[in-house]
Design a protein around this motif. Structure first.
Motif, PDB file in Angstrom:
ATOM      1  N   GLN A   1      20.069   0.801  45.290  1.00 54.62           N
ATOM      2  CA  GLN A   1      21.015   0.469  44.090  1.00 54.62           C
ATOM      3  C   GLN A   1      21.699  -0.810  44.576  1.00 54.62           C
ATOM      4  O   GLN A   1      22.224  -0.788  45.600  1.00 54.62           O
ATOM      5  N   ALA A   2      21.535  -2.050  43.681  1.00 52.00           N
ATOM      6  CA  ALA A   2      22.245  -3.141  43.789  1.00 52.00           C
ATOM      7  C   ALA A   2      23.521  -2.910  43.076  1.00 52.00           C
ATOM      8  O   ALA A   2      23.760  -2.113  42.080  1.00 52.00           O
ATOM      9  N   PRO A   3      24.395  -3.943  43.514  1.00 50.34           N
ATOM     10  CA  PRO A   3      25.755  -3.774  42.963  1.00 50.34           C
ATOM     11  C   PRO A   3      25.606  -3.966  41.468  1.00 50.34           C
ATOM     12  O   PRO A   3      24.948  -5.027  40.971  1.00 50.34           O
ATOM     13  N   GLY A   4      26.357  -3.106  40.767  1.00 59.27           N
ATOM     14  CA  GLY A   4      26.451  -3.210  39.201  1.00 59.27           C
ATOM     15  C   GLY A   4      25.101  -2.549  38.429  1.00 59.27           C
ATOM     16  O   GLY A   4      25.050  -2.936  37.291  1.00 59.27           O
ATOM     17  N   LYS A   5      24.328  -2.497  39.353  1.00 63.72           N
ATOM     18  CA  LYS A   5      22.904  -1.929  38.678  1.00 63.72           C
ATOM     19  C   LYS A   5      22.652  -0.317  38.916  1.00 63.72           C
ATOM     20  O   LYS A   5      23.074   0.341  39.817  1.00 63.72           O
ATOM     21  N   GLY A   6      21.728   0.213  38.183  1.00 64.96           N
ATOM     22  CA  GLY A   6      21.560   1.609  38.468  1.00 64.96           C
ATOM     23  C   GLY A   6      20.366   1.933  39.525  1.00 64.96           C
ATOM     24  O   GLY A   6      19.799   0.710  40.110  1.00 64.96           O
ATOM     25  N   PRO A   7      19.978   2.839  40.142  1.00 67.14           N
ATOM     26  CA  PRO A   7      19.338   3.295  41.082  1.00 67.14           C
ATOM     27  C   PRO A   7      17.722   2.738  40.601  1.00 67.14           C
ATOM     28  O   PRO A   7      17.367   3.063  39.558  1.00 67.14           O
ATOM     29  N   GLU A   8      17.203   2.121  41.589  1.00 69.35           N
ATOM     30  CA  GLU A   8      15.788   1.910  41.363  1.00 69.35           C
ATOM     31  C   GLU A   8      14.729   2.401  42.498  1.00 69.35           C
ATOM     32  O   GLU A   8      14.861   2.226  43.922  1.00 69.35           O
ATOM     33  N   TRP A   9      13.992   3.028  42.093  1.00 68.99           N
ATOM     34  CA  TRP A   9      12.869   3.590  43.064  1.00 68.99           C
ATOM     35  C   TRP A   9      12.181   2.498  43.824  1.00 68.99           C
ATOM     36  O   TRP A   9      11.687   1.701  43.074  1.00 68.99           O
ATOM     37  N   VAL A  10      12.081   2.583  45.102  1.00 66.88           N
ATOM     38  CA  VAL A  10      11.534   1.560  45.893  1.00 66.88           C
ATOM     39  C   VAL A  10       9.810   1.856  46.134  1.00 66.88           C
ATOM     40  O   VAL A  10       8.799   1.211  45.901  1.00 66.88           O
ATOM     41  N   THR A  11       9.650   3.030  46.859  1.00 64.18           N
ATOM     42  CA  THR A  11       8.578   3.597  47.105  1.00 64.18           C
ATOM     43  C   THR A  11       8.603   4.924  47.773  1.00 64.18           C
ATOM     44  O   THR A  11       9.691   5.495  47.808  1.00 64.18           O
ATOM     45  N   GLY A  12       7.382   5.635  47.968  1.00 62.97           N
ATOM     46  CA  GLY A  12       7.775   6.919  48.261  1.00 62.97           C
ATOM     47  C   GLY A  12       6.292   7.497  49.061  1.00 62.97           C
ATOM     48  O   GLY A  12       5.166   6.709  48.947  1.00 62.97           O
ATOM     49  N   VAL A  13       6.364   8.498  49.809  1.00 65.37           N
ATOM     50  CA  VAL A  13       5.194   8.912  50.397  1.00 65.37           C
ATOM     51  C   VAL A  13       5.187  10.447  50.154  1.00 65.37           C
ATOM     52  O   VAL A  13       5.937  11.330  50.301  1.00 65.37           O
ATOM     53  N   TYR A  14       3.939  10.966  50.111  1.00 67.16           N
ATOM     54  CA  TYR A  14       3.562  12.419  49.835  1.00 67.16           C
ATOM     55  C   TYR A  14       3.689  13.196  51.087  1.00 67.16           C
ATOM     56  O   TYR A  14       3.779  12.645  52.268  1.00 67.16           O
ATOM     57  N   THR A  15       3.756  14.679  51.001  1.00 69.73           N
ATOM     58  CA  THR A  15       3.769  15.431  51.975  1.00 69.73           C
ATOM     59  C   THR A  15       2.712  15.064  53.270  1.00 69.73           C
ATOM     60  O   THR A  15       3.171  15.117  54.251  1.00 69.73           O
ATOM     61  N   GLY A  16       1.747  14.764  52.746  1.00 69.79           N
ATOM     62  CA  GLY A  16       0.400  14.716  53.647  1.00 69.79           C
ATOM     63  C   GLY A  16       0.324  13.300  54.238  1.00 69.79           C
ATOM     64  O   GLY A  16      -0.235  13.056  55.136  1.00 69.79           O
ATOM     65  N   GLY A  17       1.135  12.285  53.800  1.00 69.96           N
ATOM     66  CA  GLY A  17       1.198  10.998  54.695  1.00 69.96           C
ATOM     67  C   GLY A  17       0.918   9.805  53.539  1.00 69.96           C
ATOM     68  O   GLY A  17       0.908   8.770  53.925  1.00 69.96           O
ATOM     69  N   SER A  18       0.085  10.300  52.692  1.00 69.54           N
ATOM     70  CA  SER A  18      -0.355   8.912  51.672  1.00 69.54           C
ATOM     71  C   SER A  18       0.883   8.468  50.785  1.00 69.54           C
ATOM     72  O   SER A  18       1.798   9.155  50.441  1.00 69.54           O
ATOM     73  N   SER A  19       0.810   7.347  50.603  1.00 69.56           N
ATOM     74  CA  SER A  19       1.972   6.536  49.835  1.00 69.56           C
ATOM     75  C   SER A  19       1.823   6.716  48.508  1.00 69.56           C
ATOM     76  O   SER A  19       0.555   6.754  47.829  1.00 69.56           O
ATOM     77  N   MET A  20       2.926   6.832  47.670  1.00 67.70           N
ATOM     78  CA  MET A  20       2.719   6.482  46.265  1.00 67.70           C
ATOM     79  C   MET A  20       2.226   5.267  46.060  1.00 67.70           C
ATOM     80  O   MET A  20       2.833   4.408  46.768  1.00 67.70           O
ATOM     81  N   PRO A  21       1.793   5.009  44.614  1.00 69.97           N
ATOM     82  CA  PRO A  21       1.474   3.457  44.329  1.00 69.97           C
ATOM     83  C   PRO A  21       2.888   2.614  44.371  1.00 69.97           C
ATOM     84  O   PRO A  21       4.109   2.986  44.086  1.00 69.97           O
ATOM     85  N   TYR A  22       2.903   1.630  44.949  1.00 67.41           N
ATOM     86  CA  TYR A  22       4.023   0.673  45.091  1.00 67.41           C
ATOM     87  C   TYR A  22       4.115   0.157  43.674  1.00 67.41           C
ATOM     88  O   TYR A  22       3.331  -0.547  43.041  1.00 67.41           O
ATOM     89  N   PRO A  23       5.511  -0.015  43.368  1.00 63.31           N
ATOM     90  CA  PRO A  23       5.920  -0.892  42.049  1.00 63.31           C
ATOM     91  C   PRO A  23       5.588  -2.488  42.552  1.00 63.31           C
ATOM     92  O   PRO A  23       5.619  -2.870  43.614  1.00 63.31           O
ATOM     93  N   ASP A  24       5.383  -2.976  41.545  1.00 58.60           N
ATOM     94  CA  ASP A  24       5.096  -4.663  41.622  1.00 58.60           C
ATOM     95  C   ASP A  24       6.046  -5.280  42.274  1.00 58.60           C
ATOM     96  O   ASP A  24       5.812  -6.340  43.088  1.00 58.60           O
ATOM     97  N   SER A  25       7.186  -4.877  42.272  1.00 57.73           N
ATOM     98  CA  SER A  25       8.239  -5.506  42.840  1.00 57.73           C
ATOM     99  C   SER A  25       8.176  -5.517  44.324  1.00 57.73           C
ATOM    100  O   SER A  25       8.744  -6.691  44.893  1.00 57.73           O
TER     101      SER A  25
END
Length: 123
Positions: free
Chosen positions: A39-63
């Motif tokens: 969360q940047a100042p003055g902005k809402g929360p932004e999902w950055v990246t995630g990882v599943y229980t098994g260890g594989s990553s969720m698709p990364y956003p373009d940013s």
């Protein structure tokens, strides 16, 4: 008591790197999907990246694609975010969050949150 504790934030110049860590306790870490949300100042929360229980990553956003890498260690109840080629627009408070694998990019579906760590990218 559920605890998520982030560390590793700081001030870095553009193009630099940081490695964030999240230490979890008080719940069965391996049963939860994990994500980084910023969360940047003055902005809402932004999902950055995630990882599943098994260890594989969720698709990364373009940013962050090609610059950020998420990982988790279920044996140590920890998650990490390696951030390279940092840009000023990456400046934010970074939170780790735990929830179901299905939460994905939906920040409101995460159940547990840390207190956050500040990342500032500036020359």
């Amino acid at each position: 008591e559920v605890l998520l504790v982030e560390s590793g934030g700081g001030l870095v110049q553009p193009g630099g790197s940081l490695r964030l860590s999240c230490a979890a306790s008080g719940f069965t870490f391996s049963n939860y999907g994990m994500s980084w949300v910023r969360q940047a100042p003055g902005k809402g929360p932004e999902w950055v990246t995630g990882v599943y229980t098994g260890g594989s990553s969720m698709p990364y956003p373009d940013s962050v694609t090609g610059r950020f890498t998420i990982s988790r260690d279920n044996a140590k109840n920890t998650m990490a975010l390696q951030m390279n080629s940092l840009k000023p627009e990456d400046t934010a408070v970074y939170y780790c969050a735990a929830g179901p694998n299905s939460a994905g990019r939906s920040t409101y579906e995460y159940w547990y949150w840390g207190q956050g760590t500040q990342v500032t990218v500036s020359s």
